[in-house]
Write an enzyme that holds these catalytic residues in place. Sequence first.
Site, PDB file in Angstrom:
ATOM      1  CE  LYS A  51      -3.930  -2.428   1.972  1.00 44.07           C
ATOM      2  NZ  LYS A  51      -4.673  -2.904   3.138  1.00 44.07           N
ATOM      3  CD  GLN A  95      -3.859  -4.647   6.156  1.00 43.33           C
ATOM      4  OE1 GLN A  95      -3.879  -3.612   5.524  1.00 43.33           O
ATOM      5  NE2 GLN A  95      -4.280  -5.791   5.652  1.00 43.33           N
ATOM      6  CG  ASP A 118     -10.188  -0.437   4.499  1.00 42.43           C
ATOM      7  OD1 ASP A 118      -9.780  -0.962   3.454  1.00 42.43           O
ATOM      8  OD2 ASP A 118      -9.568  -0.470   5.583  1.00 42.43           O
TER       9      ASP A 118
HETATM   10  N1  GUN Z   1      -7.300  -7.052   5.758  1.00 41.63           N
HETATM   11  C1  GUN Z   1      -7.546  -7.798   4.659  1.00 41.63           C
HETATM   12  N2  GUN Z   1      -8.081  -7.049   3.678  1.00 41.63           N
HETATM   13  C2  GUN Z   1      -8.170  -5.802   4.160  1.00 41.63           C
HETATM   14  C3  GUN Z   1      -8.637  -4.575   3.613  1.00 41.63           C
HETATM   15  O1  GUN Z   1      -9.102  -4.473   2.475  1.00 41.63           O
HETATM   16  N3  GUN Z   1      -8.545  -3.495   4.442  1.00 41.63           N
HETATM   17  C4  GUN Z   1      -8.076  -3.568   5.707  1.00 41.63           C
HETATM   18  N4  GUN Z   1      -8.047  -2.455   6.443  1.00 41.63           N
HETATM   19  N5  GUN Z   1      -7.643  -4.693   6.240  1.00 41.63           N
HETATM   20  C5  GUN Z   1      -7.684  -5.795   5.467  1.00 41.63           C
END
Ligand code: GUN
Length: 283
Positions: A51, A95, A118
């Site tokens: 990211k 996350q 998200d």
């Molecule tokens: N963990 C697995 N996929 C995601 C996601 O798309 N966003 C976040 N914040 N955590 C995750």
Amino acid sequence: MNIIDGKAVALNVKNQVKLECEALKKKGITPGLAVIIVGDDPASQVYVRNKEKACEECGFHSVKYALDANTTQQELNALIDELNNDDSINGILCQLPLPSHLDDKEVINRIDPIKDVDAFHPVNVGAIMIGDYNFLPCTPAGVMELIHSTGVELEGKKAVVMGRSNIVGKPMAMLLLHENATVEITHSKTKNLSEITSDADILVAAVGKAKFVKADMVKQGAVVIDVGMDRDENGKLCGDVDFEDVKEKCSYITPVPGGVGPMTIAMLMKNTLTAAKIQNNIE
Ligand code: GUN
């Protein structure tokens, strides 16, 4: 059979975002993303690194908060409050999963919905349900881009989503519905699973079980999208679909890795750009 190149589609999205970011910078605005990671889960660390890399590629300002595994809920809440009030930050992503002593729901609810890139906050989930939204959840939105890249028309088609998680399955079904597919969701209690999946023109697998989808579960000529990130018997990264078994039956199929994964991050960049525009009253 055609293999959908998720890396190439993701690059197109990121290039578009980068161009728009350059235009924003000329107006004195730099999109900013804050990424919070708690603890040392190796998979999460890889995702967070990717990211950050994507932010750099797009020209964004990005800040990573790597917090200790024993961070308290109060400390995490305080950080979110600070980021909610920080004008240089347009998007906040924590996350998941969090260590078990922390509450995912409390964190999701605390992020300002306008910075919730998200699209996990109930306000944004509700907006998606109504079809009047600012942000689409990254993975389902990425799947839609991959389907669009095939040129296959969704209207009136039978789409089956395997899995009903809040992050993927449920919003995925809603996005397919918005484009006039006839949608069915399957889950662990579904009876006659292969009967349902083998009727699907579009099959999206998000079950979290390595190579679970076999050829006899797939309709001839189907578009198969694999959201899985699993490990096979040798510890090698694979998807929910048994790619070698299924591929010849499909008109289009996504590989793992190189399918949905890169798209999730590209859509996060798109959401961060959207957040920056909204917060600066552009468009
Ligand atoms: N963990 C697995 N996929 C995601 C996601 O798309 N966003 C976040 N914040 N955590 C995750």
